[in-house]
Design a protein around this motif. Sequence first.
Motif, PDB file in Angstrom:
ATOM      1  N   ARG A 252       0.273  -5.028  -3.546  1.00  0.00           N
ATOM      2  CA  ARG A 252       1.133  -5.318  -2.397  1.00  0.00           C
ATOM      3  C   ARG A 252       1.560  -6.793  -2.388  1.00  0.00           C
ATOM      4  O   ARG A 252       0.741  -7.693  -2.579  1.00  0.00           O
ATOM      5  CB  ARG A 252       0.378  -4.976  -1.112  1.00  0.00           C
ATOM      6  N   ASP A 253       2.861  -7.029  -2.152  1.00  0.00           N
ATOM      7  CA  ASP A 253       3.423  -8.383  -2.024  1.00  0.00           C
ATOM      8  C   ASP A 253       3.189  -9.263  -3.247  1.00  0.00           C
ATOM      9  O   ASP A 253       3.211 -10.492  -3.152  1.00  0.00           O
ATOM     10  CB  ASP A 253       2.856  -9.093  -0.780  1.00  0.00           C
ATOM     11  N   HIS A 255       4.119 -10.569  -7.316  1.00  0.00           N
ATOM     12  CA  HIS A 255       5.328 -10.855  -8.099  1.00  0.00           C
ATOM     13  C   HIS A 255       4.925 -11.056  -9.556  1.00  0.00           C
ATOM     14  O   HIS A 255       4.078 -11.902  -9.858  1.00  0.00           O
ATOM     15  CB  HIS A 255       6.046 -12.102  -7.570  1.00  0.00           C
ATOM     16  N   LEU A 276       5.364  -0.974  -9.825  1.00  0.00           N
ATOM     17  CA  LEU A 276       5.311  -1.637  -8.529  1.00  0.00           C
ATOM     18  C   LEU A 276       4.622  -0.691  -7.558  1.00  0.00           C
ATOM     19  O   LEU A 276       5.249   0.114  -6.884  1.00  0.00           O
ATOM     20  CB  LEU A 276       6.725  -2.007  -8.057  1.00  0.00           C
ATOM     21  N   GLU A 279       3.395  -2.036  -1.607  1.00  0.00           N
ATOM     22  CA  GLU A 279       4.578  -2.284  -0.783  1.00  0.00           C
ATOM     23  C   GLU A 279       4.942  -3.764  -0.781  1.00  0.00           C
ATOM     24  O   GLU A 279       4.080  -4.645  -0.723  1.00  0.00           O
ATOM     25  CB  GLU A 279       4.315  -1.814   0.650  1.00  0.00           C
ATOM     26  N   CYS A 281       6.291  -5.670  -3.134  1.00  0.00           N
ATOM     27  CA  CYS A 281       6.138  -6.481  -4.336  1.00  0.00           C
ATOM     28  C   CYS A 281       7.446  -6.524  -5.117  1.00  0.00           C
ATOM     29  O   CYS A 281       8.430  -5.858  -4.773  1.00  0.00           O
ATOM     30  CB  CYS A 281       5.004  -5.956  -5.218  1.00  0.00           C
ATOM     31  N   GLY A 282       7.481  -7.346  -6.158  1.00  0.00           N
ATOM     32  CA  GLY A 282       8.701  -7.484  -6.928  1.00  0.00           C
ATOM     33  C   GLY A 282       8.419  -7.878  -8.360  1.00  0.00           C
ATOM     34  O   GLY A 282       7.332  -8.364  -8.683  1.00  0.00           O
ATOM     35  N   HIS A 305       9.328   1.956  -9.580  1.00  0.00           N
ATOM     36  CA  HIS A 305       9.166   1.685  -8.154  1.00  0.00           C
ATOM     37  C   HIS A 305       8.403   2.841  -7.509  1.00  0.00           C
ATOM     38  O   HIS A 305       8.938   3.946  -7.376  1.00  0.00           O
ATOM     39  CB  HIS A 305      10.539   1.531  -7.485  1.00  0.00           C
ATOM     40  N   CYS A 310      10.347  -2.811  -2.239  1.00  0.00           N
ATOM     41  CA  CYS A 310      10.117  -3.613  -3.437  1.00  0.00           C
ATOM     42  C   CYS A 310      11.453  -3.987  -4.089  1.00  0.00           C
ATOM     43  O   CYS A 310      12.465  -3.331  -3.867  1.00  0.00           O
ATOM     44  CB  CYS A 310       9.262  -2.850  -4.446  1.00  0.00           C
ATOM     45  N   SER A 312      13.400  -5.472  -7.882  1.00  0.00           N
ATOM     46  CA  SER A 312      13.307  -5.749  -9.314  1.00  0.00           C
ATOM     47  C   SER A 312      14.608  -6.378  -9.783  1.00  0.00           C
ATOM     48  O   SER A 312      15.692  -6.004  -9.332  1.00  0.00           O
ATOM     49  CB  SER A 312      13.024  -4.470 -10.111  1.00  0.00           C
ATOM     50  N   THR A 341      14.212   0.254  -1.810  1.00  0.00           N
ATOM     51  CA  THR A 341      14.152  -0.400  -3.113  1.00  0.00           C
ATOM     52  C   THR A 341      15.437  -1.187  -3.360  1.00  0.00           C
ATOM     53  O   THR A 341      16.532  -0.725  -3.056  1.00  0.00           O
ATOM     54  CB  THR A 341      13.963   0.653  -4.228  1.00  0.00           C
TER      55      THR A 341
END
Length: 439
Positions: A252-253, A255, A276, A279, A281-282, A305, A310, A312, A341
């Motif tokens: 979660r969150d 990168h 991913l 929730e 995140c990227g 995803h 999230c 990307s 997304t």
Amino acid sequence: MSSTLNFQAQASAFAASASDRAPAPLTTLRAAGAEAFARLGFPTTRSEDWKYTSVSAIANTPFVAAQDRAVGSLDAAALEPYTFGGTWPLVVFLNGRYAPALSSIGALPDGVRVMDLATAAAQEPELLARHLGVAAPADRDGFTALNAAFAGEGVLIHVAKEMVTDVPVHILHVTDAHGAGVMSHARHLLVAERHAKASVIESYVSLADVSYFTNSVVEVSVDDGATLQLLRIQRESPTAFHVGTVEARQGRDSHFMAFTFQTGAALSRSNVFTVLAGEGCGTTLNGLYMLGSAQHGDHQTRVEHVAPHCFSREAYKGLLDDASHGVFNGKVYVHPEAQKTDGKQTNNTLLLSKDAQIDTKPQLEIFADDVKCTHGATVGRIDETALFYLKSRGVGQLLARQLLMYAFAADVLETIENEAVKEALEQLTMVRFTGETSH
């Protein structure tokens, strides 16, 4: 004995011979890898993921496992052109084997642990049991299976929770003349705990024009709120073979950022995959490939995803000269539950000769209805009008060509945060097609 059976025999023999003296996390992975490779073998062009890349040249060459060959020796001064002038922690592998005499990992930031994989398996068996072979399971494909079967050489980089450092750890793979005919299967494990932030540089270089086979796997775990950046630089011998796979799992969150720079090897394949799973995140995946002569370079990305909210971002660029062949296949897969997304993907390739070619296929598979995803690809040749303009202003043909190539590649190079690495790669980009030698 067929080529595949030869690899199978070596993998099974290695797993069996090492079972009594290796720690449990490694023996388990080796056994799984040997079994999976016997079942999967090498991929063929009948597989959609390998449609444009034949690996018969690898499969038909009788390579010797790095563990069965003497490491050789090297003067530390020979590494200086490849260290970017940094005084960072350095982990060196010579001809596929960990080289502690060339490494310098004593002065590590607090909360950062670096150790070779064999030591980590003995001292941190629970940590390896949680992560080793999880992001990149042995049965992922034939090359990952073969890597697992020979597992043992590699490094663990563990960043403790809430540890933030701007000092990168550099993993440097070096092959010299003693590495001719060797196959190496490094497996690196990068773990960033909750709210940690760190970066890793992974370089592959050659000191001799010899043929060898690199088959590496990097497993990445990015916990909740953590940030990890991975810079992968592949400058292997022009007669070498390189298959590199990165598999990441994100909380979660978090990168995860990966940059791939590829100029070497006769045949190379780069896989960068991430899931991913948390929730918010990227991931940011960028790359630059520059090929000439008859080089073949294949880039595959997959962003999965799984969780909502999230993002990307992907941007890959290529410069192809002579009769080189590039391949890009980027996949973005959005699960039904991954609402909100936000995904963007681009691939741009510049063909510098009439014989250069690119096969590019950005892909979106979306099973959610509230998303914002785009993808695209462009293929073109050098702008003759711009070239003529520069020449009419007194700029020579060679410099004008360099400037236009650099302008094409500059925006993706600018995404690299490490200034020393960015400047070095900018210089390599400027001289790549001038006939000069650079490393």
